[in-house]
Every structure is written in C-alpha cells, then in structure tokens.
Design a protein around this motif. Structure first.
Motif, PDB file in Angstrom:
ATOM      1  N   VAL A 152      12.276  60.501  54.553  1.00 57.70           N
ATOM      2  CA  VAL A 152      12.688  60.710  53.161  1.00 57.70           C
ATOM      3  C   VAL A 152      14.174  60.422  52.988  1.00 57.70           C
ATOM      4  O   VAL A 152      14.586  59.759  52.029  1.00 57.70           O
ATOM      5  N   SER A 153      14.993  60.920  53.918  1.00 56.27           N
ATOM      6  CA  SER A 153      16.434  60.716  53.794  1.00 56.27           C
ATOM      7  C   SER A 153      16.810  59.244  53.938  1.00 56.27           C
ATOM      8  O   SER A 153      17.665  58.742  53.197  1.00 56.27           O
ATOM      9  N   VAL A 154      16.153  58.541  54.854  1.00 59.57           N
ATOM     10  CA  VAL A 154      16.471  57.130  55.059  1.00 59.57           C
ATOM     11  C   VAL A 154      15.977  56.281  53.886  1.00 59.57           C
ATOM     12  O   VAL A 154      16.705  55.414  53.397  1.00 59.57           O
ATOM     13  N   LEU A 155      14.759  56.537  53.426  1.00 57.24           N
ATOM     14  CA  LEU A 155      14.228  55.768  52.297  1.00 57.24           C
ATOM     15  C   LEU A 155      15.027  56.039  51.027  1.00 57.24           C
ATOM     16  O   LEU A 155      15.431  55.107  50.323  1.00 57.24           O
TER      17      LEU A 155
ATOM     18  N   THR B 152      21.490  50.890  48.139  1.00 58.45           N
ATOM     19  CA  THR B 152      21.390  49.532  47.594  1.00 58.45           C
ATOM     20  C   THR B 152      22.056  49.449  46.229  1.00 58.45           C
ATOM     21  O   THR B 152      22.787  48.495  45.931  1.00 58.45           O
ATOM     22  N   GLY B 153      21.819  50.461  45.404  1.00 62.59           N
ATOM     23  CA  GLY B 153      22.466  50.500  44.088  1.00 62.59           C
ATOM     24  C   GLY B 153      23.978  50.578  44.208  1.00 62.59           C
ATOM     25  O   GLY B 153      24.711  49.884  43.485  1.00 62.59           O
TER      26      GLY B 153
ATOM     27  N   ALA C  26      25.389  56.898  51.668  1.00 60.41           N
ATOM     28  CA  ALA C  26      26.719  56.323  51.871  1.00 60.41           C
ATOM     29  C   ALA C  26      26.717  55.326  53.022  1.00 60.41           C
ATOM     30  O   ALA C  26      27.290  54.234  52.923  1.00 60.41           O
ATOM     31  N   TYR C  27      26.074  55.705  54.115  1.00 59.34           N
ATOM     32  CA  TYR C  27      26.031  54.816  55.273  1.00 59.34           C
ATOM     33  C   TYR C  27      25.137  53.605  55.005  1.00 59.34           C
ATOM     34  O   TYR C  27      25.461  52.479  55.409  1.00 59.34           O
ATOM     35  N   MET C  28      24.026  53.829  54.324  1.00 53.44           N
ATOM     36  CA  MET C  28      23.126  52.724  53.996  1.00 53.44           C
ATOM     37  C   MET C  28      23.784  51.718  53.052  1.00 53.44           C
ATOM     38  O   MET C  28      23.515  50.516  53.121  1.00 53.44           O
TER      39      MET C  28
ATOM     40  N   LEU D  10      20.159  48.867  60.294  1.00 60.02           N
ATOM     41  CA  LEU D  10      19.212  49.787  59.664  1.00 60.02           C
ATOM     42  C   LEU D  10      18.497  50.633  60.711  1.00 60.02           C
ATOM     43  O   LEU D  10      18.295  51.840  60.513  1.00 60.02           O
ATOM     44  N   SER D  11      18.112  50.002  61.823  1.00 61.90           N
ATOM     45  CA  SER D  11      17.440  50.765  62.878  1.00 61.90           C
ATOM     46  C   SER D  11      18.385  51.782  63.495  1.00 61.90           C
ATOM     47  O   SER D  11      17.982  52.900  63.826  1.00 61.90           O
ATOM     48  N   ASN D  12      19.651  51.413  63.634  1.00 58.18           N
ATOM     49  CA  ASN D  12      20.638  52.364  64.155  1.00 58.18           C
ATOM     50  C   ASN D  12      20.811  53.545  63.207  1.00 58.18           C
ATOM     51  O   ASN D  12      20.942  54.701  63.643  1.00 58.18           O
ATOM     52  N   SER D  13      20.812  53.256  61.911  1.00 59.41           N
ATOM     53  CA  SER D  13      20.943  54.326  60.919  1.00 59.41           C
ATOM     54  C   SER D  13      19.722  55.236  60.950  1.00 59.41           C
ATOM     55  O   SER D  13      19.843  56.460  60.803  1.00 59.41           O
ATOM     56  N   LEU D  14      18.559  54.643  61.129  1.00 60.63           N
ATOM     57  CA  LEU D  14      17.329  55.432  61.213  1.00 60.63           C
ATOM     58  C   LEU D  14      17.369  56.368  62.418  1.00 60.63           C
ATOM     59  O   LEU D  14      17.029  57.556  62.307  1.00 60.63           O
TER      60      LEU D  14
END
Length: 236
Positions: free
Chosen positions: A28-31, A38-39, A114-116, A162-166
């Motif tokens: 949930v947090s990553v999605l 993105t926004g 923020a990181y995404m 993205l995988s690292n963030s996940l």
C-alpha cells in the motif's frame, strides 16, 4: 548463551501469520507513494507555478526527516485534526475508531511518495526529450505522449531504483510496531517474551525478511530481463 535451533523454527512458524500484514503495509505504501510521487515529479518537471515549489519543499522535508518521525507525527497529530474537524461538523465520529494500521499506512505512504518522486523524476529525465517532441509532431497530446511513449521507457529506466525502494519500505515496515501494529518484528518480540529467547526470535524474523527480499530481487530481475528483450526487439 546457548542457541536453541528448535525455538528458531517455532518462532519462524509463528511469524508466518503476520507476513500478510507486513506485505500489506509495504504494498500500500509503495503503490500509494508511487502514484503521489508521479504527480510530484510531473509538477517539478513541468515547473508548474507555486505547486512545483511546494512539491520541492515537500520532498526536501520528507527526505530530510526520519521515517519514524512521519509515523509519530501522523499517529499523534492526525487524531487531533480528525476530532477537531468532526466536532466542528457536529459528527460523532472520533479518531479512536481509526485502526492503528491506518496510521502506519498513511505515514509510510507519505514517506514513500517523496522517495518515489525522485525515482520517477530520474526515470523521466532519462527519456530523450526528442521523443516527446516527435509525439507532438504526429498530433499526440501531452497526456497521450506521456502514457504511450515516455512513461513505459521511464519505468524501465527506473526499475532498479523502484525495486530498491520496495525493499527499503519492506524493511521500514518494522517501525509500525511503535504504534502497536503487529508485524513481523513486533510478533518476534511477542513470541520471544514467553521465554526470553530474543536472539532466536529475531534470527527467525531476519530469515523471513531475507527471503522476502530475495523474492523481490528475483521478480525485479525477471521483469528487467523481459523489458530488455522487448527493447531489443525480441519476443518477451
């Protein structure tokens, strides 16, 4: 200290029951963070007046403060806001009705966003500007060009980050125990408290996290290989 292998297995089995909670927090947090991020990235890339400055300040603040701070601010601040708004509207709803898990989901989504946003922004910048201009030349609108041309390439370029963030959010989910959410680490502490075999319980938790991390790495690697084959013109 004498290691108890039997209790490691006992703890491991008991920890399996809370893996869905940990995965829910992570997913949930990553999605949510990806969508919000993105926004934010688009606001900053297109330098939307006022909003781009707000977005930049938001990213700077969130990335400049610890993840647990966001969690505690939401945990203690959100109930006060909810109760004040409910009272002003004459509603009987109170913050005590909000499950603890909701606070963790909101806080971690804010952190992830923020990181995404930086991950997405770097991916968008990696796409040649000429491709966007070529899309305009054949009559595409900006949303069409972003959706059909820019975003797919940006996603491919951003996949490692993205995988690292996940993985980072998976590990960061352990902080949820500070607001009474029982995830893997909290469950390990509960299991260990029955006989004070904390080392064995935390070792079992470490094995589970390691296994989940390996699965994420393998999944990301497979997706990356398929994308690379497609980009070379092969059959995915």
């Amino acid at each position: 200290m004498k290691l108890d292998p039997a209790f490691i297995w006992t703890a491991f089995v008991q920890l399996l029951s809370v893996i869905p909670t940990t995965l829910l927090i992570t997913a949930v947090s990553v999605l949510g963070g990806f969508l919000i991020g993105t926004g934010i990235a688009l606001l900053r890339l297109y330098r939307v007046p006022v909003l781009s400055q707000i977005a930049a300040g938001y990213v700077t603040f969130i990335r400049g403060t610890p993840m647990i701070t966001h969690l505690l601010l939401i945990y203690f601040g959100l109930p006060a806001i909810v109760d004040a708004v409910s009272e002003s509207l004459g509603s009987s709803f109170r913050s005590v009705s909000i499950p603890y898990l909701a606070f963790a989901l909101i806080a971690f989504t804010i952190t992830a966003s923020a990181y995404m946003s930086e991950v997405v922004r770097s991916g968008l910048l990696a796409v040649n500007r000429g491709q966007l201009e070529a899309a305009y030349s054949i009559g595409m609108t900006t949303p069409q060009a972003l959706r059909r041309i820019v975003f797919p390439q940006a996603l491919a370029a951003s996949l490692p980050n993205l995988s690292n963030s996940l993985i980072g959010m998976l590990h960061g989910s352990t902080l949820a125990f500070t607001v009474s959410v029982v995830e893997i680490m909290a469950k390990a502490q509960i299991v260990a408290s029955t006989n004070w075999k904390f080392f064995e319980a935390y070792l079992a938790a470490a094995l589970i996290f390691w296994g989940l991390t390996v699965l994420i790495e393998q999944l990301a690697s497979r997706i990356e290989r398929r994308i690379n084959v497609y980009n070379r013109g092969g059959v995915a």
